[in-house]
Write a protein that holds these residues in place. Structure first.
Motif, PDB file in Angstrom:
ATOM      1  N   ASN A 141       0.707  -1.093  -0.134  1.00 46.76           N
ATOM      2  CA  ASN A 141       0.109  -0.088  -0.294  1.00 46.76           C
ATOM      3  C   ASN A 141       0.726   1.225   0.031  1.00 46.76           C
ATOM      4  O   ASN A 141       0.454   2.280  -0.844  1.00 46.76           O
ATOM      5  N   ASN A 186       1.505  -5.518  -7.174  1.00 45.65           N
ATOM      6  CA  ASN A 186       0.058  -4.582  -6.699  1.00 45.65           C
ATOM      7  C   ASN A 186       0.842  -3.683  -5.843  1.00 45.65           C
ATOM      8  O   ASN A 186       0.583  -3.334  -4.830  1.00 45.65           O
ATOM      9  N   SER A 187       1.099  -2.127  -6.438  1.00 41.44           N
ATOM     10  CA  SER A 187       1.151  -1.037  -5.598  1.00 41.44           C
ATOM     11  C   SER A 187       0.155  -0.053  -5.095  1.00 41.44           C
ATOM     12  O   SER A 187      -0.313   0.851  -6.242  1.00 41.44           O
ATOM     13  N   TYR A 188      -0.233   0.652  -4.355  1.00 50.99           N
ATOM     14  CA  TYR A 188      -0.608   2.197  -4.272  1.00 50.99           C
ATOM     15  C   TYR A 188      -0.280   3.343  -4.536  1.00 50.99           C
ATOM     16  O   TYR A 188      -0.123   4.226  -5.210  1.00 50.99           O
ATOM     17  N   ASN A 189       0.838   3.828  -3.331  1.00 48.58           N
ATOM     18  CA  ASN A 189       1.329   4.708  -3.042  1.00 48.58           C
ATOM     19  C   ASN A 189       3.139   4.803  -3.100  1.00 48.58           C
ATOM     20  O   ASN A 189       3.691   5.529  -3.170  1.00 48.58           O
ATOM     21  N   SER A 221       1.292   0.009 -10.042  1.00 54.70           N
ATOM     22  CA  SER A 221       1.673   0.203  -9.749  1.00 54.70           C
ATOM     23  C   SER A 221       0.865   2.033  -9.798  1.00 54.70           C
ATOM     24  O   SER A 221       0.432   3.460 -11.370  1.00 54.70           O
ATOM     25  N   LYS A 222       0.282   2.603  -8.908  1.00 54.99           N
ATOM     26  CA  LYS A 222      -0.962   3.987  -9.167  1.00 54.99           C
ATOM     27  C   LYS A 222      -0.130   5.230  -8.761  1.00 54.99           C
ATOM     28  O   LYS A 222      -0.456   5.789  -9.394  1.00 54.99           O
TER      29      LYS A 222
END
Length: 358
Positions: free
Chosen positions: A188, A205-208, A225-226
């Motif tokens: 996250n 899968n990465s958020y920040n 990656s978001k």
């Protein structure tokens, strides 16, 4: 409560954290109010909540206890002193590892190889990390985050969470020659870094947080990656999907084959590598391909940005180029497509920007 009241209360409750973090946090909140504008100050204050509770959440994330109210940071001269105020680092020797799965909220993770006999795991032991390994060698890392996930304040300040956890990193060292079956990970707020790893399948899968892959080989990859950058260096990936949003995507000295590359609201850059059978889509950003060998069919679709491709002289003369642009400029070298049979079929499509191929 006004903006000034909010910032003053927050400042008063953060006097005993490390000075560098204090400066970063106060700058973040000041900029947060500035971007929202004077007309939205009341809404920002309502969304963020009580500044004293925010300060308490930040101090908890830092893993320190409240000190005296004096404006004195002299006890925080080194990061080692900071890290060890209330927690300890732990190291475990593990059985041979065949696969890795992690679900992390605030912790960073890095995995790399060294000439050792058994896998070694080092982590910040605050009681929130669960470590299990199955009989067939599958390692699972799970960060406990129930209380933080339920915190309205913590959700509102996810960028602060990323900022404050930069010192807490899980380090997994594998023996040289280790071949993993799978690497599956969700992160996250923390960064993910894999170096010199050989795996059959990778899903990240990465958020920040940022994702950095170095010397990654033989992997079917699905990487997203978001809000953090995605960077590949010296990687060999076949049949993969790379996707970023609100971030940069950088590939250096890497061979990418049979791939889909998607970026929204960020720049995409390929440099000194090879692209084979690759579809690239970008929105609200630029695409730069510099001194890269193209093989097979390459399709590039960009909106609201620039497509700038600078190929090797050999590859440029063997590219058959089809270009389409709207509301911008197109510049293609006269050397393109001179020699046949073509080595690459290059299709470019752009809206509201510029295409440059040389």
């Amino acid at each position: 409560m006004t903006k000034e009241d909010f910032l003053n209360q927050l400042s008063n409750n953060l006097q005993n954290i490390p000075e560098k973090d204090y400066d970063e946090i106060m700058a973040y909140f000041t900029e947060y109010f500035q971007e929202a504008g004077p007309d939205n100050e009341d809404k920002v204050i309502q969304d963020l909540g009580n500044p004293e509770e925010i300060a308490s959440e930040i101090i908890s994330s830092l893993g320190i206890s409240k000190q005296s109210s004096e404006n004195d940071w002299t006890n925080w001269d080194t990061e080692d002193n900071f890290d060890n105020q209330s927690n300890e680092w732990s190291t475990q020797i593990l059985a041979p590892i065949t696969g890795l799965n992690f679900q992390l909220y605030n912790l960073n993770i890095e995995v790399y190889l060294e000439p050792i006999s058994q896998p070694t795991l080092t982590y910040f032991d605050d009681g929130n990390l669960t470590i299990t390994q199955t009989s067939d060698g599958y390692l699972k890392l799970n960060e406990q985050t129930i209380q933080k996930e339920q915190s309205h304040i913590f959700h509102s300040l996810f960028l602060i969470g990323k900022m404050l956890t930069k010192r807490k990193t899980i380090t997994l060292i594998l023996p040289e020659g280790t071949q993993l079956q799978t690497i599956e990970g969700i992160s996250n707020n923390g960064d993910v870094q894999l170096s010199q790893i050989s795996a059959s399948k990778i899903s990240l899968n990465s958020y920040n947080g940022n994702i950095k892959l170095d010397h990654l080989e033989n992997a079917i990859a699905d990487i997203k990656s978001k809000n953090g950058d995605l960077q590949l260096t010296n990687c060999l990936l076949d049949n993969c999907k790379l996707e970023t949003k609100n971030a940069g995507l950088i590939c250096q000295n890497s061979q990418i084959s049979n791939a889909i590359v998607i970026n929204k609201n960020g720049n995409t850059k390929f440099e000194d590598g090879t692209l084979q059978q690759v579809n690239i889509e970008n929105k609200n950003g630029n695409i730069l391909i510099n001194q890269t060998i193209l093989n097979g069919k390459t399709s590039i679709d960009n909106k609201n940005g620039v497509i700038d491709i600078r190929l090797t002289s050999e590859n440029l003369s063997r590219c058959q180029v089809q270009s389409q642009n709207k509301n911008g400029f197109t510049n293609i070298s006269c050397d393109a497509g001179k020699d046949f049979p073509t080595q690459a079929h290059l299709k470019l499509k752009n809206k509201n920007g510029m295409i440059n191929l040389q």
